[in-house]
Design a protein around this motif. Structure first.
Motif, PDB file in Angstrom:
ATOM      1  N   GLU A  58      -2.097   4.431   0.177  1.00 15.95           N
ATOM      2  CA  GLU A  58      -3.069   4.123  -1.049  1.00 15.95           C
ATOM      3  C   GLU A  58      -2.445   4.350  -2.326  1.00 15.95           C
ATOM      4  OE1 GLU A  58      -4.723   3.872   2.809  1.00 15.95           O
ATOM      5  OE2 GLU A  58      -3.858   5.502   1.723  1.00 15.95           O
ATOM      6  N   THR A  59      -1.889   5.697  -2.421  1.00 11.16           N
ATOM      7  CA  THR A  59      -1.230   6.129  -3.809  1.00 11.16           C
ATOM      8  C   THR A  59      -0.361   5.023  -4.331  1.00 11.16           C
ATOM      9  OG1 THR A  59      -1.620   8.333  -3.052  1.00 11.16           O
ATOM     10  CG2 THR A  59       0.098   7.974  -5.105  1.00 11.16           C
ATOM     11  N   ALA A  60       0.523   4.823  -3.283  1.00  9.32           N
ATOM     12  CA  ALA A  60       1.711   3.741  -3.817  1.00  9.32           C
ATOM     13  C   ALA A  60       1.182   2.334  -4.066  1.00  9.32           C
ATOM     14  CB  ALA A  60       2.651   3.484  -2.623  1.00  9.32           C
ATOM     15  N   LEU A  61       0.245   1.888  -3.244  1.00  8.50           N
ATOM     16  CA  LEU A  61      -0.476   0.658  -3.713  1.00  8.50           C
ATOM     17  C   LEU A  61      -1.228   0.655  -5.061  1.00  8.50           C
ATOM     18  CD1 LEU A  61      -1.659  -0.359  -0.013  1.00  8.50           C
ATOM     19  CD2 LEU A  61       0.299  -1.150  -1.340  1.00  8.50           C
ATOM     20  N   ARG A  62      -2.001   1.888  -4.865  1.00  6.69           N
ATOM     21  CA  ARG A  62      -2.775   1.664  -6.419  1.00  6.69           C
ATOM     22  C   ARG A  62      -1.934   1.825  -7.486  1.00  6.69           C
ATOM     23  NH1 ARG A  62      -4.808   6.306  -5.464  1.00  6.69           N
ATOM     24  NH2 ARG A  62      -3.715   7.512  -6.959  1.00  6.69           N
ATOM     25  N   GLU A  63      -0.725   2.626  -7.420  1.00  6.78           N
ATOM     26  CA  GLU A  63       0.093   3.050  -8.769  1.00  6.78           C
ATOM     27  C   GLU A  63       1.044   1.758  -8.960  1.00  6.78           C
ATOM     28  OE1 GLU A  63       0.515   7.791  -8.545  1.00  6.78           O
ATOM     29  OE2 GLU A  63       2.155   6.473  -8.135  1.00  6.78           O
ATOM     30  N   GLY A  64       1.191   1.164  -7.967  1.00  6.73           N
ATOM     31  CA  GLY A  64       2.133  -0.085  -7.926  1.00  6.73           C
ATOM     32  C   GLY A  64       1.478  -1.175  -8.660  1.00  6.73           C
ATOM     33  N   ALA A  65       0.108  -1.503  -8.437  1.00  5.84           N
ATOM     34  CA  ALA A  65      -0.670  -2.574  -8.737  1.00  5.84           C
ATOM     35  C   ALA A  65      -0.986  -2.402 -10.338  1.00  5.84           C
ATOM     36  CB  ALA A  65      -2.047  -2.601  -8.030  1.00  5.84           C
ATOM     37  N   GLU A  66      -1.368  -0.807 -10.514  1.00  2.00           N
ATOM     38  CA  GLU A  66      -1.393  -0.546 -11.840  1.00  2.00           C
ATOM     39  C   GLU A  66      -0.492  -0.655 -12.740  1.00  2.00           C
ATOM     40  OE1 GLU A  66      -2.187   3.775 -13.894  1.00  2.00           O
ATOM     41  OE2 GLU A  66      -3.686   3.432 -12.333  1.00  2.00           O
ATOM     42  N   ILE A  67       0.885  -0.514 -12.367  1.00  2.00           N
ATOM     43  CA  ILE A  67       1.926  -0.634 -13.204  1.00  2.00           C
ATOM     44  C   ILE A  67       2.172  -2.352 -13.505  1.00  2.00           C
ATOM     45  CG2 ILE A  67       4.377  -0.762 -13.215  1.00  2.00           C
ATOM     46  CD1 ILE A  67       4.273   1.850 -11.556  1.00  2.00           C
ATOM     47  N   GLY A  68       1.788  -3.193 -12.504  1.00  2.00           N
ATOM     48  CA  GLY A  68       1.967  -4.314 -12.947  1.00  2.00           C
ATOM     49  C   GLY A  68       2.619  -5.438 -11.479  1.00  2.00           C
ATOM     50  N   TYR A  69       3.301  -4.701 -10.695  1.00  7.96           N
ATOM     51  CA  TYR A  69       3.698  -5.178  -9.594  1.00  7.96           C
ATOM     52  C   TYR A  69       2.643  -6.207  -8.947  1.00  7.96           C
ATOM     53  CZ  TYR A  69       7.764  -2.091  -9.937  1.00  7.96           C
ATOM     54  OH  TYR A  69       9.042  -1.183 -10.476  1.00  7.96           O
ATOM     55  N   GLU A  70       3.363  -7.295  -8.237  1.00  3.53           N
ATOM     56  CA  GLU A  70       2.324  -8.200  -7.660  1.00  3.53           C
ATOM     57  C   GLU A  70       2.365  -8.202  -6.321  1.00  3.53           C
ATOM     58  OE1 GLU A  70       2.411 -12.421  -9.028  1.00  3.53           O
ATOM     59  OE2 GLU A  70       4.031 -11.826 -10.598  1.00  3.53           O
ATOM     60  N   GLY A  71       3.500  -7.545  -5.818  1.00  2.00           N
ATOM     61  CA  GLY A  71       3.501  -7.347  -4.020  1.00  2.00           C
ATOM     62  C   GLY A  71       4.312  -6.265  -3.994  1.00  2.00           C
ATOM     63  N   PHE A  72       4.289  -6.011  -2.697  1.00  2.00           N
ATOM     64  CA  PHE A  72       4.878  -4.801  -1.896  1.00  2.00           C
ATOM     65  C   PHE A  72       5.699  -5.349  -0.373  1.00  2.00           C
ATOM     66  CE2 PHE A  72       2.469  -2.058  -4.316  1.00  2.00           C
ATOM     67  CZ  PHE A  72       3.144  -0.833  -4.245  1.00  2.00           C
ATOM     68  N   GLU A  73       6.808  -4.757  -0.402  1.00  2.00           N
ATOM     69  CA  GLU A  73       7.386  -4.981   1.030  1.00  2.00           C
ATOM     70  C   GLU A  73       7.042  -3.896   1.738  1.00  2.00           C
ATOM     71  OE1 GLU A  73      11.633  -7.002   0.151  1.00  2.00           O
ATOM     72  OE2 GLU A  73      11.726  -4.916   0.635  1.00  2.00           O
ATOM     73  N   LEU A  74       6.970  -3.972   3.116  1.00  2.00           N
ATOM     74  CA  LEU A  74       6.353  -3.237   3.895  1.00  2.00           C
ATOM     75  C   LEU A  74       7.062  -1.915   4.346  1.00  2.00           C
ATOM     76  CD1 LEU A  74       4.955  -5.821   6.728  1.00  2.00           C
ATOM     77  CD2 LEU A  74       3.936  -5.106   4.680  1.00  2.00           C
ATOM     78  N   GLY A  75       6.653  -0.960   4.697  1.00  2.00           N
ATOM     79  CA  GLY A  75       7.201   0.531   5.240  1.00  2.00           C
ATOM     80  C   GLY A  75       6.217   1.004   6.462  1.00  2.00           C
ATOM     81  N   ASN A  76       6.685   1.962   7.287  1.00  2.00           N
ATOM     82  CA  ASN A  76       6.067   2.522   8.040  1.00  2.00           C
ATOM     83  C   ASN A  76       4.621   2.854   7.935  1.00  2.00           C
ATOM     84  OD1 ASN A  76       8.385   2.275   9.749  1.00  2.00           O
ATOM     85  ND2 ASN A  76       9.081   4.390   9.322  1.00  2.00           N
ATOM     86  N   LYS A  77       4.042   3.190   6.729  1.00  2.00           N
ATOM     87  CA  LYS A  77       2.835   3.405   6.782  1.00  2.00           C
ATOM     88  C   LYS A  77       1.816   2.369   6.761  1.00  2.00           C
ATOM     89  CE  LYS A  77       3.943   7.889   4.249  1.00  2.00           C
ATOM     90  NZ  LYS A  77       3.883   8.624   3.170  1.00  2.00           N
ATOM     91  N   PHE A  78       2.106   1.057   6.478  1.00  2.00           N
ATOM     92  CA  PHE A  78       1.290  -0.048   6.426  1.00  2.00           C
ATOM     93  C   PHE A  78       0.639  -0.286   7.671  1.00  2.00           C
ATOM     94  CE2 PHE A  78       3.722  -0.420   2.749  1.00  2.00           C
ATOM     95  CZ  PHE A  78       3.115  -1.301   1.782  1.00  2.00           C
ATOM     96  N   PRO A  79      -0.558  -0.844   7.787  1.00  2.00           N
ATOM     97  CA  PRO A  79      -1.133  -1.217   8.966  1.00  2.00           C
ATOM     98  C   PRO A  79      -0.190  -2.201   9.855  1.00  2.00           C
ATOM     99  CG  PRO A  79      -2.612  -1.403   7.317  1.00  2.00           C
ATOM    100  CD  PRO A  79      -1.447  -1.168   6.663  1.00  2.00           C
ATOM    101  N   LYS A  80      -0.282  -1.971  11.055  1.00  2.00           N
ATOM    102  CA  LYS A  80       0.774  -2.610  12.094  1.00  2.00           C
ATOM    103  C   LYS A  80       0.030  -4.199  12.473  1.00  2.00           C
ATOM    104  CE  LYS A  80       4.085   0.534  12.310  1.00  2.00           C
ATOM    105  NZ  LYS A  80       3.451   1.152  11.201  1.00  2.00           N
ATOM    106  N   GLU A  81      -1.075  -3.979  12.373  1.00  2.00           N
ATOM    107  CA  GLU A  81      -1.915  -5.253  12.834  1.00  2.00           C
ATOM    108  C   GLU A  81      -2.292  -6.269  11.562  1.00  2.00           C
ATOM    109  OE1 GLU A  81      -4.749  -8.094  13.491  1.00  2.00           O
ATOM    110  OE2 GLU A  81      -5.363  -6.537  12.390  1.00  2.00           O
ATOM    111  N   ALA A  82      -1.758  -7.642  12.034  1.00  2.00           N
ATOM    112  CA  ALA A  82      -1.819  -8.523  10.799  1.00  2.00           C
ATOM    113  C   ALA A  82      -3.133  -8.435   9.913  1.00  2.00           C
ATOM    114  CB  ALA A  82      -1.670  -9.860  11.351  1.00  2.00           C
TER     115      ALA A  82
END
Length: 302
Positions: free
Chosen positions: A31-55
């Motif tokens: 959640e720290t990565a997602l919050r900070e990335g969105a705040e900076i202005g990034y429109e999207g994230f590639e996935l990593g091991n901490k993301f939910p596995k279910e679609a």
């Protein structure tokens, strides 16, 4: 009035926590990565091991922070495995990306790869010994890419990577020659430089028509030189700072993005810089990478 350039700037969560080296930012919540990335202005994230596995859980988590799913790394084994096994094994990952509306999948060849072995020097990486091996690999890869396009609507974006079968500019040339148009190229600026292409525009122009995805990472040339001279592993190089974000090293991203723009590239520009967040604070470096790319993209649209 200039025509808008149809690109979006995304980021890989590796700037906050490293999947291959959990000691680097392993304690940082997703959640720290997602919050900070969105705040900076990034429109999207590639996935990593901490993301939910279910679609659906993944879709909900990304929606919570207002960011899109860019793509996700897929650990392929076609260099030493069969097409049938790969098609069966890939189903959960590809279906998950399809459910997020992704257009590309990052294909990383892990068969024989030493990229995750901290004590194995890069000189020990696997290589195809004969033209027949290149041809056979290319045929399997092309068939797999055609299957992904037909079944999931995903373009295979092949990630040339240090420590793997396809590492150097010459390897990329061989790969592109051995595969059909269904196989796209993920052009990674950092791996291209580290692999031997100090003039990145030349190999980029050569394969521009095949570029399906772009990873933007910068390099610290003194560290890259030491890594080569002292026979470091890929991960030892990461720990010591071979890579950094755009704007913090020597790569001319103005030239790279100008080439992509002139060649009609559309899609994601993804900041991906493996380094230790204790040395390179995640927010500050992610912001620097975003601002560097945004300034260039905005300039190309004037």
């Amino acid at each position: 009035m200039a025509k808008p350039w149809n690109v979006r700037i995304g980021i890989n969560p590796i700037s906050w926590s490293n999947d291959d080296l959990p000691a680097l930012g392993g304690e940082t919540p997703l959640e720290t990565a997602l919050r900070e990335g969105a705040e900076i202005g990034y429109e999207g994230f590639e996935l990593g091991n901490k993301f939910p596995k279910e679609a659906q859980a993944l879709k909900a988590k990304l929606a919570e922070f207002g960011v899109a799913c860019v793509s996700g790394w897929y650990s392929g084994q076609l260099a030493e495995g069969t097409l049938k096994d790969e098609i069966e094994r890939c189903v959960p990952h590809m279906a998950k990306l399809q459910a997020q509306g992704c257009r590309v999948v990052v294909y990383g060849e892990v068969a024989g790869s030493i990229q995750g072995q901290i004590d194995t020097p890069l000189s020990k990486r696997p290589r195809f010994a004969t033209g027949d091996q290149w041809r056979d690999y290319g045929e399997r890869l092309t068939a797999f890419a055609e299957h992904l396009q037909a079944t999931y609507g995903l373009t295979l974006a092949y990630h040339h990577h240090m420590g793997a079968y396809v590492e150097s500019p010459e390897d990329v040339d061989r790969l592109m020659a051995a595969t059909g148009p269904a196989v796209g190229l993920l052009f990674d600026t950092g791996h291209a430089y580290y692999g031997g292409a100090t003039d990145l525009v030349q190999p980029l122009k050569k394969h521009l028509h095949r570029v399906a995805h772009v990873h933007c990472k910068d390099v610290r040339p003194a560290v890259v030189a030491q890594a080569r001279n002292d026979g470091w592993s890929f991960l030892r190089g990461v720990i010591n700072g071979t890579f950094t974000v755009p704007g913090d090293g020597v790569i001319d991203f103005g030239a790279v993005l100008t080439t992509l723009h002139a060649g009609g590239y559309e899609g994601w520009l993804v900041v991906e810089a493996e380094q230790d967040p204790a040395v390179a604070p995640s927010y500050a470096y992610a912001k620097k990478g975003y601002e560097t790319l945004k300034r260039i993209v905005d300039g190309l649209q004037r």
